[in-house]
Design an enzyme around this catalytic site. Structure first.
Site, PDB file in Angstrom:
ATOM      1  CE  LYS A  90      -4.486   0.985   0.561  1.00  0.00           C
ATOM      2  NZ  LYS A  90      -5.662   0.312   0.027  1.00  0.00           N
ATOM      3  N   GLY A 190     -24.596   3.237   4.337  1.00  0.00           N
ATOM      4  CA  GLY A 190     -23.722   3.867   3.333  1.00  0.00           C
ATOM      5  C   GLY A 190     -24.164   3.463   1.943  1.00  0.00           C
ATOM      6  CB  VAL A 191     -26.694   4.561  -0.311  1.00  0.00           C
ATOM      7  CG1 VAL A 191     -27.576   3.778   0.646  1.00  0.00           C
ATOM      8  CG2 VAL A 191     -26.889   6.068  -0.069  1.00  0.00           C
ATOM      9  N   GLY A 192     -23.016   4.498  -1.072  1.00  0.00           N
ATOM     10  CA  GLY A 192     -22.019   5.047  -1.994  1.00  0.00           C
ATOM     11  C   GLY A 192     -21.868   4.165  -3.223  1.00  0.00           C
ATOM     12  CG  HIS A 193     -18.537   4.909  -5.789  1.00  0.00           C
ATOM     13  ND1 HIS A 193     -17.788   5.747  -4.996  1.00  0.00           N
ATOM     14  CD2 HIS A 193     -18.834   5.601  -6.904  1.00  0.00           C
ATOM     15  CE1 HIS A 193     -17.630   6.900  -5.617  1.00  0.00           C
ATOM     16  NE2 HIS A 193     -18.261   6.847  -6.774  1.00  0.00           N
ATOM     17  CB  VAL A 194     -19.624  -0.749  -2.611  1.00  0.00           C
ATOM     18  CG1 VAL A 194     -19.904  -2.239  -2.460  1.00  0.00           C
ATOM     19  CG2 VAL A 194     -18.188  -0.521  -3.079  1.00  0.00           C
TER      20      VAL A 194
HETATM   21  P1  NAD Z   1     -18.179   5.795  -1.049  1.00  0.00           P
HETATM   22  O1  NAD Z   1     -17.377   6.924  -0.498  1.00  0.00           O
HETATM   23  O2  NAD Z   1     -18.648   5.847  -2.462  1.00  0.00           O
HETATM   24  O3  NAD Z   1     -19.472   5.562  -0.142  1.00  0.00           O
HETATM   25  C1  NAD Z   1     -19.481   5.596   1.232  1.00  0.00           C
HETATM   26  C2  NAD Z   1     -20.817   6.204   1.660  1.00  0.00           C
HETATM   27  O4  NAD Z   1     -20.924   6.062   3.077  1.00  0.00           O
HETATM   28  C3  NAD Z   1     -20.932   7.688   1.339  1.00  0.00           C
HETATM   29  O5  NAD Z   1     -22.148   7.928   0.629  1.00  0.00           O
HETATM   30  C4  NAD Z   1     -20.950   8.356   2.732  1.00  0.00           C
HETATM   31  O6  NAD Z   1     -21.761   9.500   2.775  1.00  0.00           O
HETATM   32  C5  NAD Z   1     -21.518   7.255   3.584  1.00  0.00           C
HETATM   33  N1  NAD Z   1     -21.215   7.355   5.025  1.00  0.00           N
HETATM   34  C6  NAD Z   1     -20.078   7.761   5.635  1.00  0.00           C
HETATM   35  N2  NAD Z   1     -20.209   7.666   6.969  1.00  0.00           N
HETATM   36  C7  NAD Z   1     -21.453   7.184   7.203  1.00  0.00           C
HETATM   37  C8  NAD Z   1     -22.174   6.844   8.385  1.00  0.00           C
HETATM   38  N3  NAD Z   1     -21.653   6.992   9.599  1.00  0.00           N
HETATM   39  N4  NAD Z   1     -23.430   6.336   8.248  1.00  0.00           N
HETATM   40  C9  NAD Z   1     -23.984   6.171   7.026  1.00  0.00           C
HETATM   41  N5  NAD Z   1     -23.334   6.476   5.874  1.00  0.00           N
HETATM   42  C10 NAD Z   1     -22.110   6.987   5.973  1.00  0.00           C
HETATM   43  O7  NAD Z   1     -17.326   4.476  -0.775  1.00  0.00           O
HETATM   44  P2  NAD Z   1     -17.430   3.070  -1.505  1.00  0.00           P
HETATM   45  O8  NAD Z   1     -16.469   3.027  -2.616  1.00  0.00           O
HETATM   46  O9  NAD Z   1     -18.854   2.714  -1.714  1.00  0.00           O
HETATM   47  O10 NAD Z   1     -16.812   2.136  -0.344  1.00  0.00           O
HETATM   48  C11 NAD Z   1     -17.547   1.853   0.831  1.00  0.00           C
HETATM   49  C12 NAD Z   1     -16.658   1.099   1.815  1.00  0.00           C
HETATM   50  O11 NAD Z   1     -16.185  -0.101   1.208  1.00  0.00           O
HETATM   51  C13 NAD Z   1     -15.396   1.847   2.261  1.00  0.00           C
HETATM   52  O12 NAD Z   1     -15.108   1.489   3.587  1.00  0.00           O
HETATM   53  C14 NAD Z   1     -14.322   1.305   1.334  1.00  0.00           C
HETATM   54  O13 NAD Z   1     -13.031   1.408   1.923  1.00  0.00           O
HETATM   55  C15 NAD Z   1     -14.753  -0.143   1.220  1.00  0.00           C
HETATM   56  N6  NAD Z   1     -14.294  -0.807  -0.008  1.00  0.00           N
HETATM   57  C16 NAD Z   1     -14.639  -0.299  -1.214  1.00  0.00           C
HETATM   58  C17 NAD Z   1     -14.196  -0.941  -2.377  1.00  0.00           C
HETATM   59  C18 NAD Z   1     -14.569  -0.437  -3.751  1.00  0.00           C
HETATM   60  O14 NAD Z   1     -14.384  -1.170  -4.734  1.00  0.00           O
HETATM   61  N7  NAD Z   1     -15.123   0.756  -3.876  1.00  0.00           N
HETATM   62  C19 NAD Z   1     -13.392  -2.097  -2.285  1.00  0.00           C
HETATM   63  C20 NAD Z   1     -13.077  -2.608  -1.018  1.00  0.00           C
HETATM   64  C21 NAD Z   1     -13.543  -1.941   0.119  1.00  0.00           C
END
Ligand code: NAD
Length: 365
Positions: A90, A190-194
């Site tokens: 990393k 958390g309704v982000g990318h994943v």
């Molecule tokens: P993202 O930033 O797109 O989404 C995260 C969401 O969580 C955001 O909408 C944010 O507003 C919300 N959030 C933050 N704190 C919160 C809380 N206390 N309560 C409710 N919602 C909250 O991130 P992502 O890419 O969807 O990734 C989500 C998680 O998965 C992260 O921990 C990331 O490290 C992990 N992850 C992601 C990937 C990937 O391919 N994107 C791969 C492995 C692990």
């Protein structure tokens, strides 16, 4: 005087590295471009160390070092358990990604990676964008997760969501005897990318989905699109659920949340979910909560990226490997039940065993 870069100043840096098992640390300094980066190679027995680069406004150099040491070690276990032939590494870059990042800084960082001759391969993490990767790729070929238009694997989130979905199904199978999600009450934090793509899978299986997010506009948009119920940030821990799925930030499984969580299953994509791996892993076991190790269930993204290394991106290979996380989750949960030891510990040991076994066969010239 306390060193500013040694995480636990009572230990020497070399003691710290020895206790965590790191092979190499590279401190990258280029004052002209304002680059201050640390690359940590944790373990290369299975192959070149791979893990994203994170740019963050760390409050101290010691914090940056702690982060890169922990994250690179986690990558070793994630990559090994997913059955990939890559090691763990990393990088962290100290600075505000919005203010301080520049083409020159990224290309300078790329030169340091180039000079490692393939021992470390970088990818995207927090604070980095596809544009950052493209600048790095101008200086080195040791970068993965490039856009599909450049022959890369593109956004890893859909594959992470697929892995999280099959991981949830495996845990449901373990607890309820069938992996159908029909009618199961599942909260996605958390309704982000994943999170959003995961919700799509869950809704298609007629699960009863609850969602929460810090950003009200994002929450409303996703809830309206998939016709799911919203809950406020704290209320999520008190719901009567079958699955609590942390898909936001880490450390949400802690002393206080474990007093409240009623779900028999915790399975989500967030990194570093257990505030204290040993203590809260054991507490889940004690409370008969089936916890799916985060570094296992969220490995879809790195599987997707890994297909780029040494060849061209192959989506169907990545998909098949990600779907196989279902079987690995079941194996971990079965072993955890049989041995009455926490699932995080079991998963870590399975990863270490694979590294030791492959390492041993390589000893033969
Ligand atoms: P993202 O930033 O797109 O989404 C995260 C969401 O969580 C955001 O909408 C944010 O507003 C919300 N959030 C933050 N704190 C919160 C809380 N206390 N309560 C409710 N919602 C909250 O991130 P992502 O890419 O969807 O990734 C989500 C998680 O998965 C992260 O921990 C990331 O490290 C992990 N992850 C992601 C990937 C990937 O391919 N994107 C791969 C492995 C692990």
């Amino acid at each position: 005087m306390k060193s500013k870069i040694i995480p636990h100043a009572s230990k020497s840096l070399f003691d710290e590295l020895a206790s965590m098992g790191h092979e190499q640390i590279l401190i990258c300094s280029d004052p002209e471009s304002n680059l201050k980066a640390i690359i940590a190679v944790h373990n290369t027995v299975l192959g070149p160390a791979m893990g994203g680069a994170r740019m963050w406004s760390y409050s101290s150099e010691a914090d940056a070092m702690t982060d890169v040491l922990r994250l690179s070690r986690g990558m070793t276990f994630k990559n090994a358990l997913a059955g990939l032939n890559i090691g763990g590494g990393k990088a962290v870059i100290i600075g505000d990604p919005r203010q301080d990042q520049s083409e020159v800084m990224m290309r300078s960082f790329g030169r340091f990676i180039k000079n490692m001759n393939g021992k470390y391969i970088t990818a995207e993490d927090v604070g980095m964008t596809m544009q950052s990767l493209e600048y790095i790729a101008m200086e080195t070929k040791y970068v993965a997760g490039l856009p599909k238009s450049r022959g890369g694997s593109g956004n890893p989130s859909p594959m992470t969501a697929l892995g999280t979905y099959v991981g949830i199904k495996a845990a449901v199978k373990k607890v309820f005897g069938t992996d159908s999600l029909n009618g199961k009450k599942i909260a996605v934090q958390g309704v982000g990318h994943v999170g959003e793509i995961l919700i799509d899978y869950l809704v298609k299986e007629n699960a009863k989905v609850f969602v929460s997010d810090m950003y009200a506009d994002r929450l409303k948009a996703v809830a309206d699109k998939y016709k799911v119920e919203t809950v406020n940030l704290q209320a999520i821990y008190d719901l009567d659920l079958d699955v609590y799925s942390p898909c936001a930030l880490g450390a949400t499984i802690n002393d206080s949340s474990l007093e409240r969580i009623k779900a028999p299953i915790i399975a989500g994509c967030a990194n570093n979910q257990l505030a204290d791996e040993k203590k809260h892993g054991d507490l889940c076991l004690e409370k008969k909560i089936t916890y799916v190790p985060d570094f296992l269930i969220n490995a879809g993204g790195v599987i997707n990226i890994a297909t780029e290394i040494g060849g061209t991106y192959n989506e169907s290979w990545a998909r098949a490997k990600t779907e196989n996380l279902y079987n690995i989750v079941l194996e971990v949960l079965n072993n955890s039940e049989k041995e009455q030891r926490n699932a995080q510990e079991i998963a870590t040991e399975m990863a270490m065993k694979r590294i030791q076994q492959i390492g041993r066969i390589k000893a033969n010239y």
